[in-house]
Design an enzyme around this catalytic site. Structure first.
Site, short mmCIF file in Angstrom:
data_model
loop_
_atom_site.label_atom_id
_atom_site.label_comp_id
_atom_site.label_asym_id
_atom_site.label_seq_id
_atom_site.Cartn_x
_atom_site.Cartn_y
_atom_site.Cartn_z
N LYS A 183 -43.92 -30.49 23.84
CA LYS A 183 -42.77 -29.74 23.30
C LYS A 183 -42.47 -30.20 21.88
CE LYS A 183 -38.28 -30.23 23.13
NZ LYS A 183 -37.91 -29.54 21.88
N GLU A 257 -41.45 -44.03 20.98
CA GLU A 257 -41.49 -44.32 19.53
C GLU A 257 -40.15 -43.86 18.99
OE1 GLU A 257 -43.92 -45.73 17.91
OE2 GLU A 257 -45.72 -45.45 19.12
N CYS A 291 -39.22 -42.43 10.25
CA CYS A 291 -38.71 -43.46 11.15
C CYS A 291 -38.88 -44.85 10.56
CB CYS A 291 -39.44 -43.37 12.48
SG CYS A 291 -41.22 -43.32 12.29
N GLU A 388 -29.32 -45.74 11.33
CA GLU A 388 -30.40 -44.96 10.74
C GLU A 388 -29.81 -43.68 10.14
OE1 GLU A 388 -33.17 -43.00 13.43
OE2 GLU A 388 -34.82 -43.68 12.16
P1 TAP Z 1 -34.30 -36.37 18.85
O1 TAP Z 1 -33.03 -35.65 18.70
O2 TAP Z 1 -34.33 -37.56 19.75
O3 TAP Z 1 -35.36 -35.30 19.34
C1 TAP Z 1 -36.72 -35.59 19.53
C2 TAP Z 1 -37.31 -34.58 20.49
O4 TAP Z 1 -36.73 -34.74 21.78
C3 TAP Z 1 -37.05 -33.13 20.09
O5 TAP Z 1 -38.16 -32.35 20.45
C4 TAP Z 1 -35.83 -32.79 20.94
O6 TAP Z 1 -35.65 -31.43 21.15
C5 TAP Z 1 -36.18 -33.50 22.23
N1 TAP Z 1 -35.06 -33.81 23.10
C6 TAP Z 1 -33.72 -33.81 22.82
N2 TAP Z 1 -33.02 -34.18 23.92
C7 TAP Z 1 -33.92 -34.43 24.90
C8 TAP Z 1 -33.82 -34.87 26.26
N3 TAP Z 1 -32.64 -35.15 26.83
N4 TAP Z 1 -34.95 -35.04 26.98
C9 TAP Z 1 -36.17 -34.81 26.41
N5 TAP Z 1 -36.32 -34.38 25.15
C10 TAP Z 1 -35.21 -34.20 24.39
O7 TAP Z 1 -34.87 -36.87 17.46
P2 TAP Z 1 -35.05 -36.03 16.13
O8 TAP Z 1 -33.71 -35.86 15.51
O9 TAP Z 1 -35.88 -34.81 16.37
O10 TAP Z 1 -35.97 -37.01 15.29
C11 TAP Z 1 -35.45 -38.03 14.54
C12 TAP Z 1 -35.64 -39.35 15.25
O11 TAP Z 1 -37.02 -39.56 15.56
C13 TAP Z 1 -35.26 -40.51 14.36
O12 TAP Z 1 -34.49 -41.43 15.07
C14 TAP Z 1 -36.61 -41.11 13.97
O13 TAP Z 1 -36.54 -42.46 13.62
C15 TAP Z 1 -37.42 -40.87 15.19
N6 TAP Z 1 -38.85 -40.92 14.88
C16 TAP Z 1 -39.56 -42.00 15.31
C17 TAP Z 1 -40.91 -42.10 15.01
C18 TAP Z 1 -41.66 -43.29 15.47
S1 TAP Z 1 -43.26 -43.21 15.43
N7 TAP Z 1 -41.06 -44.37 15.90
C19 TAP Z 1 -41.54 -41.09 14.28
C20 TAP Z 1 -40.79 -40.01 13.87
C21 TAP Z 1 -39.43 -39.94 14.18
P3 TAP Z 1 -34.75 -30.60 20.09
O14 TAP Z 1 -35.52 -30.59 18.81
O15 TAP Z 1 -34.63 -29.27 20.68
O16 TAP Z 1 -33.44 -31.33 19.97
#
Ligand code: TAP
Length: 497
Positions: A183, A257, A291, A388
């Site tokens: 997804k 991650e 991240c 963050e």
């Molecule tokens: P999230 O809001 O956590 O969303 C990540 C993914 O999870 C999206 O596809 C989201 O869908 C989905 N999701 C949301 N709620 C969920 C649930 N209850 N169960 C399962 N999936 C769910 O993060 P984001 O805002 O997209 O990304 C930013 C974060 O990612 C930052 O904290 C960043 O540091 C972290 N990040 C970490 C890494 C590594 S390698 N450590 C790399 C990149 C990013 P929706 O998009 O529909 O909300």
């Protein structure tokens, strides 16, 4: 001196965005059973690019069943050598279509075309090439003589590097003999759908890769589906916690991650011009939606004033604007809600007494934009030093001794990455040994390579992606030795099981 640049926009005619997309299940694009639809927009213009499907729980069930069939009938029993050919073919197709994919990524995500073209896409292809090479050599990877796949992998990814995060997850899963239901994030579904088309083009057997667009509820239904064997999640620490709770008590394998708040530490003997470039790359690359971004700059006190002045001069030359323009350095913020979060945290910096400096640039009238911003006078208690921000905002702190630098760098609930700038090799090794961070860069920042593992400590998650370590979480580890299992991120209790 700042040069004036004539506009140099990349043509978007290479991209053919459909008005609407279904779900990619069992090798075909299909209509939803119980889902809905939503629009995906270009964050630089707010133009609607397409309508995509929000998969419902019955769609999730259908996709997991397709992945299970493909695992049992085709992909699981297939020899590593045959699997490797498919993965290699996917890598070649990504290379052939890389310009189209880069433009599509930039349209849907807002990142500068220079980054999607020169960083994201080459790395995406490199990950598939790299793991294609492992598929027929798993018995020599350190996981026992004949490691077995786990089964069906549920993979959920964020919006900051949409296609690259897909590659980090799909390539090792397929190499290990698993099938996948992935997804993508709600705001950046288009390159994952283009990848689905690449799977079709590569004649990948139906059901081996399934792509479900959707929202958080789709992700939740997917990771909690009872017939999923492995969950791989990249995203926020908060959602990572929810997923851990949701699958607790099941036998699913999990890797997380999560977020970060990296320290980028500059000593007084560092080559300062190079360090300034590293600081800029560390936090303003991809609008700070990274991240492992170097969002806390730790400057040795004796050079702080000079370094901040140089940094501000350099930031004055960054060009912010049309992400499709090849001269653009800083693109759009990915969504209105992310912009709101960045603005709220930056305001907290003002309220708590830090000093805000903003790069002189004009923000476009439409779209979501935030200028490169530097806060000085930041203390460790400030929210902008602890939380963050995931945006183009740098918090500057100072230190006097190496011990103080280590203390401050590790004073965070996260532990994903860190940077050290110094001329002394011995100091690099001394610092690296003391940092609680999965990656420590020395005299560089934000360098990635498919052969190198990446992942965090503490609230940045567990498990590694990339390198031979990235294969482990997709393999049955019954025959793996204890040290290797711990190294690739299995908990002690899991290893003991
Ligand atoms: P999230 O809001 O956590 O969303 C990540 C993914 O999870 C999206 O596809 C989201 O869908 C989905 N999701 C949301 N709620 C969920 C649930 N209850 N169960 C399962 N999936 C769910 O993060 P984001 O805002 O997209 O990304 C930013 C974060 O990612 C930052 O904290 C960043 O540091 C972290 N990040 C970490 C890494 C590594 S390698 N450590 C790399 C990149 C990013 P929706 O998009 O529909 O909300």
């Amino acid at each position: 001196m700042t040069f004036e640049y004539a506009p140099a926009p990349e043509s978007r005619s290479i991209v053919d965005v459909a008005d609407s997309y279904g779900l990619f299940i069992d090798g075909s694009f299909v209509d939803t059973i119980d889902g809905q639809s939503f629009a995906t927009v270009n964050p630089a213009t707010e133009e609607v690019l397409s309508t995509v499907t929000e998969a419902g729980s019955q769609d999730v069930d259908r996709a997991v069943r397709a992945a299970r069939r493909a695992y049992e009938d085709v992909w699981g029993p297939m020899s590593g050598r045959e699997r490797s050919k498919y993965i290699y073919r996917i890598a070649r197709l990504i290379q052939e279509r890389s310009r189209e994919l880069a433009v599509l990524e930039t349209l849907d995500n807002g990142k500068p075309i220079r980054e999607s073209r020169d960083v994201d896409l080459p790395l995406v292809a490199a990950h598939f090439f790299y793991y294609a090479g492992w598929a027929d050599k798993l018995g020599h990877a350190g996981f026992g003589p004949s490691p077995r796949p786990l089964g069906v992998a549920a993979q959920v990814i964020p919006w900051n590097f949409p296609l690259l995060m897909l590659a980090w997850k799909v390539a090792p899963a397929l190499a290990g003999g698993n099938t996948v239901v992935l997804k993508p994030a709600e705001t950046t579904p288009l390159t994952a759908l283009a990848f689905a088309d690449i799977c079709r083009q590569a004649d990948l057997p139906p059901g081996v890769v399934n792509i479900l667009t959707g929202a958080g509820s789709t992700g939740r239904a997917l990771v909690e589906h009872p017939d999923v064997d492995k969950v791989a999640f990249t995203g926020s620490t908060e959602v990572g916690r929810q997923i851990m709770r949701g699958i607790a008590g099941s036998s699913k394998r999990l890797t997380l991650e999560l977020g970060g708040k990296a320290a980028n530490i500059v000593f007084d003997d560092a080559p300062i011009d190079q360090a300034i470039e590293g600081i800029v790359n560390g936090i303003f690359f991809n609008q700070g939606h990274v991240c492992c971004a170097g969002s806390r700059l730790l400057l040795q006190e004796s050079i702080a004033e000079e370094a901040i002045a140089s940094l501000q001069r350099r930031l004055g030359t960054l060009r912010l604007g049309d992400p499709l323009d090849k001269n653009t350095d800083v693109g759009a913020i990915n969504s209105a809600s992310q912009l709101e979060r960045i603005a709220e945290l930056a305001d907290s910096g003002d309220a708590e007494g830090a000093m805000r400096w903003t790069a002189p640039c004009t923000l476009p009238e439409r779209g979501y934009w935030f200028p490169p911003t530097v806060f000085t006078g930041v203390t460790q208690a400030h929210r902008i030093a602890r939380e963050e921000i995931f945006g183009p905002v740098l918090s500057v702190l100072t230190f006097r001794t190496p011990d103080e630098a280590v203390e401050k760098a590790n004073n965070t609930p996260y532990g994903l990455s860190a940077g050290v700038w110094t001329e002394k090799g011995s100091r690099i090794l001394w610092m690296a040994a003391r940092m609680r961070a999965g990656v420590v860069w020395a005299n560089t920042f934000n360098r990635f390579d498919p052969t190198s593992p990446f992942g965090g400590y503490k609230e940045s998650g567990f498990g590694r992606e990339g390198g031979v370590h990235g294969l482990g979480p997709y393999l049955n580890t019954d025959t793996m030795d204890y040290d290797t299992a711990l190294q690739i991120g299995f908990g002690v209790s899991e290893v003991a099981r």
